[in-house]
Design a protein around this motif. Sequence first.
Motif, PDB file in Angstrom:
ATOM      1  N   VAL A  91       0.894  -0.909   0.013  1.00  0.00           N
ATOM      2  CA  VAL A  91       0.029   0.019   0.270  1.00  0.00           C
ATOM      3  C   VAL A  91       0.993   1.308   0.090  1.00  0.00           C
ATOM      4  CG1 VAL A  91      -1.520   1.316   1.266  1.00  0.00           C
ATOM      5  CG2 VAL A  91      -1.671  -1.224   1.271  1.00  0.00           C
ATOM      6  N   LEU A  92       0.571   2.039  -1.048  1.00  0.00           N
ATOM      7  CA  LEU A  92       1.302   3.154  -0.833  1.00  0.00           C
ATOM      8  C   LEU A  92       0.212   4.457  -0.462  1.00  0.00           C
ATOM      9  CD1 LEU A  92       2.816   3.161  -4.337  1.00  0.00           C
ATOM     10  CD2 LEU A  92       3.853   2.393  -2.446  1.00  0.00           C
ATOM     11  N   LEU A  93       0.555   5.152   0.560  1.00  0.00           N
ATOM     12  CA  LEU A  93      -0.239   6.351   1.334  1.00  0.00           C
ATOM     13  C   LEU A  93       0.427   7.525   1.352  1.00  0.00           C
ATOM     14  CD1 LEU A  93      -2.721   6.166   3.308  1.00  0.00           C
ATOM     15  CD2 LEU A  93      -1.241   6.259   5.298  1.00  0.00           C
ATOM     16  N   TYR A  94      -0.279   8.347   0.372  1.00  0.00           N
ATOM     17  CA  TYR A  94       0.134   9.688   0.107  1.00  0.00           C
ATOM     18  C   TYR A  94      -0.375  10.824   1.012  1.00  0.00           C
ATOM     19  CZ  TYR A  94       1.002  14.304  -2.099  1.00  0.00           C
ATOM     20  OH  TYR A  94       1.407  15.497  -2.409  1.00  0.00           O
ATOM     21  N   MET A  95       0.517  11.140   2.251  1.00  0.00           N
ATOM     22  CA  MET A  95      -0.200  12.359   3.133  1.00  0.00           C
ATOM     23  C   MET A  95       0.100  13.657   2.635  1.00  0.00           C
ATOM     24  SD  MET A  95      -1.310  10.238   5.420  1.00  0.00           S
ATOM     25  CE  MET A  95      -1.539  11.305   6.683  1.00  0.00           C
ATOM     26  N   GLU A 123      -9.474  20.836  13.821  1.00  0.00           N
ATOM     27  CA  GLU A 123      -9.991  20.234  12.714  1.00  0.00           C
ATOM     28  C   GLU A 123      -8.963  19.022  12.182  1.00  0.00           C
ATOM     29  OE1 GLU A 123     -10.857  22.890   9.704  1.00  0.00           O
ATOM     30  OE2 GLU A 123     -12.430  23.778  10.773  1.00  0.00           O
ATOM     31  N   PRO A 124      -9.443  17.844  11.603  1.00  0.00           N
ATOM     32  CA  PRO A 124      -8.293  16.932  11.072  1.00  0.00           C
ATOM     33  C   PRO A 124      -7.060  17.799  10.219  1.00  0.00           C
ATOM     34  CG  PRO A 124     -10.616  16.283  10.621  1.00  0.00           C
ATOM     35  CD  PRO A 124     -10.642  17.765  11.049  1.00  0.00           C
ATOM     36  N   VAL A 125      -5.830  17.352  10.142  1.00  0.00           N
ATOM     37  CA  VAL A 125      -5.137  17.980   9.480  1.00  0.00           C
ATOM     38  C   VAL A 125      -4.879  17.688   8.080  1.00  0.00           C
ATOM     39  CG1 VAL A 125      -3.349  18.269  11.435  1.00  0.00           C
ATOM     40  CG2 VAL A 125      -3.153  16.183  10.137  1.00  0.00           C
ATOM     41  N   THR A 126      -5.521  16.511   7.915  1.00  0.00           N
ATOM     42  CA  THR A 126      -5.411  16.000   6.208  1.00  0.00           C
ATOM     43  C   THR A 126      -6.992  15.241   6.018  1.00  0.00           C
ATOM     44  OG1 THR A 126      -4.650  14.592   4.633  1.00  0.00           O
ATOM     45  CG2 THR A 126      -4.620  13.443   7.011  1.00  0.00           C
ATOM     46  N   GLY A 127      -7.171  14.849   5.127  1.00  0.00           N
ATOM     47  CA  GLY A 127      -8.730  14.546   4.802  1.00  0.00           C
ATOM     48  C   GLY A 127      -9.018  13.173   5.703  1.00  0.00           C
ATOM     49  N   LEU A 161       5.715  14.858  14.299  1.00  0.00           N
ATOM     50  CA  LEU A 161       4.503  13.992  14.862  1.00  0.00           C
ATOM     51  C   LEU A 161       4.530  12.605  15.122  1.00  0.00           C
ATOM     52  CD1 LEU A 161       1.118  14.520  14.360  1.00  0.00           C
ATOM     53  CD2 LEU A 161       1.795  12.817  12.449  1.00  0.00           C
ATOM     54  N   LEU A 162       5.403  11.858  14.588  1.00  0.00           N
ATOM     55  CA  LEU A 162       5.611  10.392  15.008  1.00  0.00           C
ATOM     56  C   LEU A 162       6.678  10.284  16.218  1.00  0.00           C
ATOM     57  CD1 LEU A 162       6.049   8.940  11.475  1.00  0.00           C
ATOM     58  CD2 LEU A 162       4.089   9.049  12.724  1.00  0.00           C
ATOM     59  N   ARG A 163       7.261  11.378  16.512  1.00  0.00           N
ATOM     60  CA  ARG A 163       8.130  11.272  17.727  1.00  0.00           C
ATOM     61  C   ARG A 163       7.162  11.717  18.727  1.00  0.00           C
ATOM     62  NH1 ARG A 163      11.380  15.223  16.899  1.00  0.00           N
ATOM     63  NH2 ARG A 163      10.452  16.715  17.929  1.00  0.00           N
ATOM     64  N   LEU A 205      -3.082   8.886  13.154  1.00  0.00           N
ATOM     65  CA  LEU A 205      -1.631   9.097  12.651  1.00  0.00           C
ATOM     66  C   LEU A 205      -0.863   8.441  13.436  1.00  0.00           C
ATOM     67  CD1 LEU A 205      -1.864  12.921  11.808  1.00  0.00           C
ATOM     68  CD2 LEU A 205      -1.973  11.128  10.139  1.00  0.00           C
ATOM     69  N   VAL A 206      -0.837   8.300  14.681  1.00  0.00           N
ATOM     70  CA  VAL A 206       0.080   7.525  15.465  1.00  0.00           C
ATOM     71  C   VAL A 206       0.129   6.167  14.942  1.00  0.00           C
ATOM     72  CG1 VAL A 206      -1.655   6.737  17.377  1.00  0.00           C
ATOM     73  CG2 VAL A 206       0.763   7.150  18.091  1.00  0.00           C
TER      74      VAL A 206
END
Length: 358
Positions: A91-95, A123-127, A161-163, A205-206
């Motif tokens: 899966v390729l997930l484009y953020m 609000e959500p940072v992406t869709g 974010l991931l940290r 996102l985590v």
Amino acid sequence: MAAKQQNRILYLRTFRSRPDHRLVVSLALAVANPGKLVIVGPAEDEARLRQWTRAHVSDDNTIHQHIEYIVCSDDQWRREVNLQISKASCVLLYMAPKRRKFPSLRAPKAGDFEDFYSSPVKEPVTGPGLLREIVYLRRLDKLKSTLLLCAASDLPYFSRLLRDLPIHTGLGPDMTPLLGFYLFQNTPKGLQPMVPRISAYDRQLVNLRAARGLISFRKGVFSRSSQVKFSHDLTELVNQVIRDSRSSRVQPDVMLGRSPRPRRLPPDGARKIIEFTNVEDLLYIPRYEIADVGLAEVLEILAEPEANHECLSCGASLSDILFYVRGLDRAANSSIRGRCQFCFEPMIVESGQLRWWG
């Protein structure tokens, strides 16, 4: 002799109205050797892609031989995406950000506990569609077969974010929310929030920490040399994912729709009855054996059903709350609990009122 089954490389992205045709062509070329690029979307998006390739690609017929476009309407995409994720070798997930760039994760200015909870959820940072797909990737155990794509300018955000996000969202080791997941600290001015109020969507996102890898690219810049490097890096990673992937034992049909019969559902595989909501519409499913309760029944119990009842924390409507009882026998369980699908806050229906619980 039967033809060798071609690997399916599923491409997930947000904001379909924002053209990504150049990136799609680059991806299709990069994965042409290991497999075929699979895209789910409406018919008009496929038509726009074909129109763009006819105008900008010398051999557009060859490009489309490497692309399988699954035409899907908006009311079908959740079901279709689940099915395609279950079939995908990679899966390729484009953020991409919701606006021009991802927002800062700085703490809010609320001065105390009460002010913090009366402030709106960010609000959500992406869709939200893409964030929901992260839920599906986790449920179908496909995050380890997922490669993240992002613009080079967004790399600092993802690194931060991931940290930091796993620390501040209160998610347990199994990625389920903990009670009291907002962190505060005592200061001379009283309780101060340490993080902004983050929606249940953004908390997904985590889960990206479990993704296989991340590749960045310079947005809008695909020179011959950059295209060669991008294709080489992506092809190598996709091949690694395909080699290491194992056939999933998940039955995708069990994860979808609604049924009055018990089914073994995530996150713990316990039997659950979900008959009033499609499973794919839920961000959070409680642990243990449960049976959901219809909204009509809840409204009959509430003392003032005509009132504007809503989530006590974020103000989401009652239709955004999963109401349920523990156990599979609805008649034997009178205590109706609720879990908001937007902020994850737990509630209970008690004495004709919606109250805090936990």
